[in-house]
Design an enzyme around this catalytic site. Structure first.
Site, short mmCIF file in Angstrom:
data_model
loop_
_atom_site.label_atom_id
_atom_site.label_comp_id
_atom_site.label_asym_id
_atom_site.label_seq_id
_atom_site.Cartn_x
_atom_site.Cartn_y
_atom_site.Cartn_z
N GLY A 90 14.10 -44.87 7.16
CA GLY A 90 13.00 -44.71 6.21
C GLY A 90 11.74 -45.21 6.87
CB SER A 122 15.88 -43.72 11.51
OG SER A 122 14.54 -43.35 11.54
CB ALA A 123 13.63 -47.66 9.64
CG HIS A 159 13.70 -39.94 14.57
ND1 HIS A 159 14.65 -39.17 13.95
CD2 HIS A 159 13.62 -41.10 13.86
CE1 HIS A 159 15.12 -39.83 12.89
NE2 HIS A 159 14.52 -41.00 12.83
CD GLU A 194 16.08 -36.42 15.49
OE1 GLU A 194 15.99 -35.88 14.38
OE2 GLU A 194 16.10 -37.66 15.67
#
Length: 248
Positions: A90, A122-123, A159, A194
Protein backbone atom coordinates in the site's frame (compact mmCIF):
# COMPACT_ATOMS: atom_id res chain seq x y z
CA UNK A 1 15.30 -22.61 9.92
CA UNK A 2 18.44 -21.96 11.93
CA UNK A 3 17.76 -20.05 15.13
CA UNK A 4 19.44 -16.65 15.14
CA UNK A 5 19.25 -16.11 11.36
CA UNK A 6 16.42 -13.99 9.96
CA UNK A 7 13.74 -15.85 8.05
CA UNK A 8 12.37 -13.35 5.53
CA UNK A 9 10.29 -13.48 2.37
CA UNK A 10 10.22 -10.04 0.75
CA UNK A 11 7.97 -9.88 -2.30
CA UNK A 12 8.25 -7.15 -4.90
CA UNK A 13 4.49 -7.37 -5.48
CA UNK A 14 1.53 -9.36 -4.24
CA UNK A 15 -0.30 -10.06 -7.52
CA UNK A 16 1.23 -11.45 -10.71
CA UNK A 17 -0.50 -10.95 -14.09
CA UNK A 18 -3.18 -13.57 -14.63
CA UNK A 19 -2.84 -14.93 -11.10
CA UNK A 20 -4.88 -14.44 -7.95
CA UNK A 21 -3.58 -12.42 -4.99
CA UNK A 22 -0.38 -14.08 -3.64
CA UNK A 23 -0.92 -17.13 -5.85
CA UNK A 24 2.46 -16.81 -7.58
CA UNK A 25 4.23 -17.04 -4.21
CA UNK A 26 2.34 -19.92 -2.56
CA UNK A 27 5.32 -22.27 -2.48
CA UNK A 28 7.64 -19.54 -1.18
CA UNK A 29 5.15 -18.62 1.56
CA UNK A 30 4.91 -22.22 2.76
CA UNK A 31 8.69 -22.53 2.71
CA UNK A 32 9.12 -19.38 4.78
CA UNK A 33 6.47 -20.43 7.30
CA UNK A 34 8.23 -23.77 7.72
CA UNK A 35 5.26 -25.65 9.14
CA UNK A 36 3.64 -22.74 10.97
CA UNK A 37 -0.07 -22.45 10.31
CA UNK A 38 -1.00 -18.97 11.52
CA UNK A 39 0.16 -15.43 10.95
CA UNK A 40 -0.62 -11.89 12.04
CA UNK A 41 -1.29 -9.60 9.11
CA UNK A 42 -0.28 -5.92 9.37
CA UNK A 43 -2.77 -4.01 7.16
CA UNK A 44 -1.81 -0.42 7.97
CA UNK A 45 -0.54 0.54 4.50
CA UNK A 46 -4.20 0.71 3.36
CA UNK A 47 -7.15 2.50 4.97
CA UNK A 48 -9.58 -0.46 4.96
CA UNK A 49 -7.97 -2.73 7.53
CA UNK A 50 -10.88 -5.19 7.72
CA UNK A 51 -11.21 -5.57 3.95
CA UNK A 52 -7.47 -5.94 3.46
CA UNK A 53 -7.19 -8.59 6.16
CA UNK A 54 -10.13 -10.50 4.70
CA UNK A 55 -8.42 -10.52 1.28
CA UNK A 56 -5.26 -12.01 2.79
CA UNK A 57 -7.31 -14.50 4.79
CA UNK A 58 -9.02 -15.74 1.63
CA UNK A 59 -5.71 -15.92 -0.23
CA UNK A 60 -3.90 -18.16 2.23
CA UNK A 61 -6.84 -20.23 3.48
CA UNK A 62 -6.22 -22.86 0.75
CA UNK A 63 -2.72 -23.28 2.20
CA UNK A 64 -4.14 -24.15 5.62
CA UNK A 65 -3.01 -20.86 7.16
CA UNK A 66 -5.17 -18.83 9.55
CA UNK A 67 -4.89 -15.04 9.68
CA UNK A 68 -5.55 -12.46 12.37
CA UNK A 69 -5.34 -8.75 11.59
CA UNK A 70 -2.97 -6.73 13.75
CA UNK A 71 -5.82 -4.21 14.20
CA UNK A 72 -8.08 -6.86 15.72
CA UNK A 73 -6.46 -6.46 19.12
CA UNK A 74 -3.44 -4.63 20.52
CA UNK A 75 -1.04 -4.72 17.55
CA UNK A 76 2.14 -4.89 19.61
CA UNK A 77 0.84 -7.77 21.72
CA UNK A 78 -0.42 -9.69 18.69
CA UNK A 79 2.96 -9.37 16.95
CA UNK A 80 4.76 -10.38 20.15
CA UNK A 81 2.77 -13.62 20.27
CA UNK A 82 2.61 -14.32 16.53
CA UNK A 83 3.91 -17.46 14.84
CA UNK A 84 4.66 -15.29 11.78
CA UNK A 85 3.99 -11.77 10.56
CA UNK A 86 2.98 -10.61 7.09
CA UNK A 87 3.15 -6.87 6.34
CA UNK A 88 1.08 -5.91 3.32
CA UNK A 89 1.62 -3.36 0.60
CA UNK A 90 0.00 0.00 0.00
CA UNK A 91 1.37 3.42 0.87
CA UNK A 92 4.73 3.16 2.62
CA UNK A 93 4.46 6.55 4.34
CA UNK A 94 1.14 5.58 5.91
CA UNK A 95 2.59 2.22 6.95
CA UNK A 96 5.69 3.79 8.51
CA UNK A 97 3.60 6.29 10.47
CA UNK A 98 1.57 3.39 11.86
CA UNK A 99 4.51 1.20 12.85
CA UNK A 100 5.99 4.13 14.79
CA UNK A 101 2.72 5.16 16.44
CA UNK A 102 1.95 1.55 17.40
CA UNK A 103 5.48 0.89 18.69
CA UNK A 104 6.02 -2.07 16.38
CA UNK A 105 9.63 -1.56 15.32
CA UNK A 106 11.30 -2.96 18.41
CA UNK A 107 8.98 -5.94 18.80
CA UNK A 108 9.27 -6.96 15.14
CA UNK A 109 13.06 -6.76 15.29
CA UNK A 110 13.14 -8.83 18.47
CA UNK A 111 10.78 -11.52 17.15
CA UNK A 112 12.65 -11.79 13.84
CA UNK A 113 15.89 -12.19 15.78
CA UNK A 114 14.23 -15.11 17.59
CA UNK A 115 13.44 -16.78 14.26
CA UNK A 116 9.87 -15.63 13.61
CA UNK A 117 9.16 -15.56 9.85
CA UNK A 118 8.59 -12.10 8.39
CA UNK A 119 6.73 -11.84 5.10
CA UNK A 120 6.37 -8.54 3.29
CA UNK A 121 4.99 -7.34 -0.01
CA UNK A 122 5.69 -4.00 -1.70
CA UNK A 123 5.44 -1.48 1.19
CA UNK A 124 5.90 -4.40 3.57
CA UNK A 125 9.16 -5.13 1.77
CA UNK A 126 10.18 -1.48 1.87
CA UNK A 127 9.89 -1.41 5.66
CA UNK A 128 12.11 -4.49 6.03
CA UNK A 129 15.02 -2.23 5.02
CA UNK A 130 16.59 0.45 7.25
CA UNK A 131 14.69 3.39 5.71
CA UNK A 132 11.69 4.24 3.51
CA UNK A 133 13.95 6.40 1.31
CA UNK A 134 13.69 4.07 -1.71
CA UNK A 135 9.91 3.70 -1.75
CA UNK A 136 7.99 4.63 -4.90
CA UNK A 137 5.08 6.14 -2.96
CA UNK A 138 3.64 9.62 -2.54
CA UNK A 139 4.13 11.04 0.99
CA UNK A 140 0.42 11.26 1.80
CA UNK A 141 1.18 11.48 5.55
CA UNK A 142 4.20 12.54 7.58
CA UNK A 143 5.74 9.75 9.68
CA UNK A 144 7.80 10.86 12.67
CA UNK A 145 10.90 9.24 11.17
CA UNK A 146 12.07 7.49 8.01
CA UNK A 147 13.42 4.64 10.17
CA UNK A 148 11.96 1.22 9.38
CA UNK A 149 12.57 -2.32 10.65
CA UNK A 150 16.10 -2.75 9.25
CA UNK A 151 15.82 -6.53 8.91
CA UNK A 152 18.27 -6.31 5.99
CA UNK A 153 21.03 -3.66 6.00
CA UNK A 154 20.62 -2.44 2.40
CA UNK A 155 17.72 -0.81 0.57
CA UNK A 156 15.14 -2.42 -1.73
CA UNK A 157 13.12 -0.85 -4.52
CA UNK A 158 10.07 -3.03 -5.26
CA UNK A 159 8.10 -2.85 -8.53
CA UNK A 160 11.25 -1.79 -10.36
CA UNK A 161 10.61 -0.49 -13.89
CA UNK A 162 13.40 -0.30 -16.45
CA UNK A 163 13.87 2.92 -18.45
CA UNK A 164 11.80 2.81 -21.65
CA UNK A 165 13.72 4.47 -24.50
CA UNK A 166 10.49 4.78 -26.52
CA UNK A 167 8.56 6.56 -23.77
CA UNK A 168 7.51 10.19 -24.20
CA UNK A 169 7.26 10.64 -20.41
CA UNK A 170 9.41 13.60 -19.37
CA UNK A 171 9.66 12.82 -15.67
CA UNK A 172 12.42 10.95 -13.86
CA UNK A 173 12.93 7.27 -14.50
CA UNK A 174 13.28 4.88 -11.59
CA UNK A 175 16.97 4.55 -12.46
CA UNK A 176 17.45 8.31 -12.13
CA UNK A 177 15.71 8.39 -8.77
CA UNK A 178 17.86 5.59 -7.38
CA UNK A 179 20.98 7.27 -8.73
CA UNK A 180 19.96 10.42 -6.84
CA UNK A 181 19.53 8.36 -3.68
CA UNK A 182 23.12 7.13 -4.06
CA UNK A 183 24.39 10.69 -4.45
CA UNK A 184 23.32 11.24 -0.84
CA UNK A 185 23.63 7.75 0.66
CA UNK A 186 26.30 5.06 0.45
CA UNK A 187 23.86 2.15 0.76
CA UNK A 188 23.22 -0.36 -2.06
CA UNK A 189 19.75 -0.77 -3.52
CA UNK A 190 18.33 -4.07 -4.74
CA UNK A 191 15.77 -3.15 -7.40
CA UNK A 192 13.32 -6.04 -7.79
CA UNK A 193 11.18 -6.41 -10.89
CA UNK A 194 7.57 -7.61 -10.71
CA UNK A 195 7.18 -11.26 -9.73
CA UNK A 196 10.49 -11.51 -7.89
CA UNK A 197 11.29 -11.70 -4.20
CA UNK A 198 14.20 -11.73 -1.81
CA UNK A 199 14.49 -14.88 0.28
CA UNK A 200 16.60 -14.59 3.43
CA UNK A 201 17.25 -17.83 5.31
CA UNK A 202 20.09 -19.57 7.14
CA UNK A 203 22.40 -16.60 6.74
CA UNK A 204 22.03 -16.38 2.95
CA UNK A 205 20.12 -13.95 0.72
CA UNK A 206 18.82 -14.96 -2.71
CA UNK A 207 16.82 -13.12 -5.34
CA UNK A 208 14.11 -15.51 -6.49
CA UNK A 209 10.78 -15.66 -8.29
CA UNK A 210 10.12 -15.22 -11.99
CA UNK A 211 12.98 -15.04 -14.47
CA UNK A 212 12.94 -11.24 -14.85
CA UNK A 213 15.48 -10.80 -12.04
CA UNK A 214 16.52 -7.37 -10.82
CA UNK A 215 19.24 -4.75 -10.77
CA UNK A 216 21.71 -3.70 -8.12
CA UNK A 217 22.59 -0.03 -7.69
CA UNK A 218 25.78 0.89 -5.84
CA UNK A 219 27.48 4.20 -5.30
CA UNK A 220 30.23 4.87 -7.82
CA UNK A 221 29.24 1.94 -10.05
CA UNK A 222 26.96 1.37 -13.00
CA UNK A 223 23.81 -0.65 -12.21
CA UNK A 224 24.31 -4.37 -12.71
CA UNK A 225 21.81 -7.08 -13.61
CA UNK A 226 21.16 -9.86 -11.14
CA UNK A 227 19.41 -13.02 -12.29
CA UNK A 228 16.62 -14.75 -10.42
CA UNK A 229 18.21 -17.47 -8.33
CA UNK A 230 21.35 -15.42 -7.69
CA UNK A 231 22.94 -15.16 -4.26
CA UNK A 232 23.08 -11.52 -3.14
CA UNK A 233 24.43 -12.06 0.37
CA UNK A 234 27.52 -10.08 -0.66
CA UNK A 235 25.45 -6.88 -0.58
CA UNK A 236 25.75 -6.89 3.21
CA UNK A 237 29.48 -6.18 2.87
CA UNK A 238 28.92 -3.11 0.65
CA UNK A 239 26.75 -1.11 3.05
CA UNK A 240 28.06 2.33 3.99
CA UNK A 241 26.17 5.19 5.61
CA UNK A 242 23.04 7.20 5.00
CA UNK A 243 23.23 10.88 4.11
CA UNK A 244 26.96 11.11 3.53
CA UNK A 245 26.62 13.44 0.53
CA UNK A 246 28.12 13.14 -2.91
CA UNK A 247 31.50 14.56 -1.98
CA UNK A 248 31.44 16.79 -5.04
Amino acid sequence: MTQGHPNLLLLSNSTAPGRAYLEHAHDAILQALDGRRSLVFVPFALADHDGYTDMVRRAVEPLGITVRGAHEGTPRDLVADAEAVFVGGGNTFRLVRAIHELDLIGVVRARVAEGMPYLGSSAGTNVATPSLRTTNDMPIVAPPSFETFGLVPFQINPHYLDPDPASTHQGETREERLTQFLEENDVPVLAMREGTWLRVADGAMRLDGVATGGRIFRRGSEPVEVASGADVTWLVERVGSFEVGSGT
